[in-house]
Design a protein around this motif. Sequence first.
Motif, PDB file in Angstrom:
ATOM      1  N   ILE A   1       0.859  -1.185   0.000  1.00 44.45           N
ATOM      2  CA  ILE A   1       0.000   0.000   0.000  1.00 44.45           C
ATOM      3  C   ILE A   1       0.892   1.230   0.000  1.00 44.45           C
ATOM      4  CG2 ILE A   1      -1.762   1.262   1.267  1.00 44.45           C
ATOM      5  CD1 ILE A   1      -2.655  -1.389   2.413  1.00 44.45           C
ATOM      6  N   ARG A   2       0.551   2.092  -0.917  1.00 38.77           N
ATOM      7  CA  ARG A   2       1.333   3.333  -0.989  1.00 38.77           C
ATOM      8  C   ARG A   2       0.434   4.491  -0.602  1.00 38.77           C
ATOM      9  NH1 ARG A   2       4.909   2.438  -6.338  1.00 38.77           N
ATOM     10  NH2 ARG A   2       5.758   0.479  -5.612  1.00 38.77           N
ATOM     11  N   VAL A   3       0.950   5.341   0.207  1.00 36.73           N
ATOM     12  CA  VAL A   3       0.209   6.500   0.657  1.00 36.73           C
ATOM     13  C   VAL A   3       0.777   7.729  -0.025  1.00 36.73           C
ATOM     14  CG1 VAL A   3      -0.472   7.855   2.670  1.00 36.73           C
ATOM     15  CG2 VAL A   3      -0.201   5.382   2.862  1.00 36.73           C
ATOM     16  N   ARG A   4      -0.099   8.514  -0.570  1.00 32.36           N
ATOM     17  CA  ARG A   4       0.378   9.752  -1.190  1.00 32.36           C
ATOM     18  C   ARG A   4       0.844  10.700  -0.103  1.00 32.36           C
ATOM     19  NH1 ARG A   4      -4.817  10.928  -4.639  1.00 32.36           N
ATOM     20  NH2 ARG A   4      -5.527  10.823  -2.518  1.00 32.36           N
ATOM     21  N   GLU A   5       1.774  11.438  -0.390  1.00 31.53           N
ATOM     22  CA  GLU A   5       2.350  12.328   0.614  1.00 31.53           C
ATOM     23  C   GLU A   5       1.386  13.430   1.024  1.00 31.53           C
ATOM     24  OE1 GLU A   5       6.270  13.684   0.125  1.00 31.53           O
ATOM     25  OE2 GLU A   5       6.868  11.877  -0.910  1.00 31.53           O
TER      26      GLU A   5
ATOM     27  N   SER B   1      -2.998  11.185  10.071  1.00 29.39           N
ATOM     28  CA  SER B   1      -1.921  10.344  10.577  1.00 29.39           C
ATOM     29  C   SER B   1      -1.992   9.004   9.869  1.00 29.39           C
ATOM     30  CB  SER B   1      -2.033  10.181  12.091  1.00 29.39           C
ATOM     31  OG  SER B   1      -3.200   9.477  12.392  1.00 29.39           O
ATOM     32  N   SER B   2      -0.894   8.362   9.717  1.00 32.21           N
ATOM     33  CA  SER B   2      -0.863   7.084   8.991  1.00 32.21           C
ATOM     34  C   SER B   2      -1.222   5.899   9.883  1.00 32.21           C
ATOM     35  CB  SER B   2       0.513   6.878   8.373  1.00 32.21           C
ATOM     36  OG  SER B   2       1.488   6.832   9.403  1.00 32.21           O
ATOM     37  N   GLY B   3      -1.523   6.086  11.180  1.00 35.48           N
ATOM     38  CA  GLY B   3      -1.883   5.012  12.109  1.00 35.48           C
ATOM     39  C   GLY B   3      -3.337   4.595  11.958  1.00 35.48           C
ATOM     40  N   VAL B   4      -3.680   3.445  12.500  1.00 35.34           N
ATOM     41  CA  VAL B   4      -5.032   2.922  12.452  1.00 35.34           C
ATOM     42  C   VAL B   4      -5.847   3.584  13.564  1.00 35.34           C
ATOM     43  CG1 VAL B   4      -6.420   0.835  12.648  1.00 35.34           C
ATOM     44  CG2 VAL B   4      -4.180   0.745  11.551  1.00 35.34           C
ATOM     45  N   ASP B   5      -7.066   3.969  13.268  1.00 36.79           N
ATOM     46  CA  ASP B   5      -7.932   4.622  14.248  1.00 36.79           C
ATOM     47  C   ASP B   5      -8.609   3.538  15.103  1.00 36.79           C
ATOM     48  OD1 ASP B   5      -9.283   6.505  15.651  1.00 36.79           O
ATOM     49  OD2 ASP B   5     -10.851   6.777  14.128  1.00 36.79           O
ATOM     50  N   LEU B   6      -8.291   3.485  16.389  1.00 35.37           N
ATOM     51  CA  LEU B   6      -8.803   2.458  17.293  1.00 35.37           C
ATOM     52  C   LEU B   6     -10.015   2.919  18.102  1.00 35.37           C
ATOM     53  CD1 LEU B   6      -5.477   1.010  18.692  1.00 35.37           C
ATOM     54  CD2 LEU B   6      -6.921   0.068  16.907  1.00 35.37           C
ATOM     55  N   THR B   7     -10.513   4.099  17.867  1.00 34.23           N
ATOM     56  CA  THR B   7     -11.626   4.636  18.641  1.00 34.23           C
ATOM     57  C   THR B   7     -12.882   3.758  18.550  1.00 34.23           C
ATOM     58  OG1 THR B   7     -10.747   6.843  18.305  1.00 34.23           O
ATOM     59  CG2 THR B   7     -13.022   6.674  19.070  1.00 34.23           C
ATOM     60  N   PRO B   8     -13.324   3.307  17.365  1.00 37.27           N
ATOM     61  CA  PRO B   8     -14.510   2.442  17.334  1.00 37.27           C
ATOM     62  C   PRO B   8     -14.308   1.121  18.062  1.00 37.27           C
ATOM     63  CG  PRO B   8     -14.039   3.298  15.148  1.00 37.27           C
ATOM     64  CD  PRO B   8     -12.890   3.655  16.021  1.00 37.27           C
TER      65      PRO B   8
END
Length: 138
Positions: free
Chosen positions: A2-6, A13-20
Amino acid sequence: MIRVRESAADSQSSGVDLTPLIDIIFIVLVFLLLTANTRLLALPVDVPEQAESALNPVHEDKTLAVNVLAQAPHYALNQTPYPNWDEFKSAFLAAHNQYPDYTVVVAADKQAPIQPLMQLLALMQARQIDQTQILMEE
């Protein structure tokens, strides 16, 4: 890979959202805490302070035990079997007349025929013996 555009990486943020996930875990935890309402049962025990008080005899209940057995003879009074109905009836009535305040406990074997039990209950109803307990298995 997986490539993320700059440009996207800068805005989020590039981290996973753990709120749900954390919300779901807290909801399940609250549900479990509210439904697992276990009561602690306490049995009060009076401990004797002197050794002599612990030796008091246990009082037995005043009972006449009547057994309806599966095999002939079908009747027993206080673990004494009687060969026929007439002898049992006279012994039972004599014991009940001698101890009228005793409770009659009827214990019938589950393999016993119903006729001796019904005959016993009819006798007790005719004599108006109302202090009776019938023992049954669950």
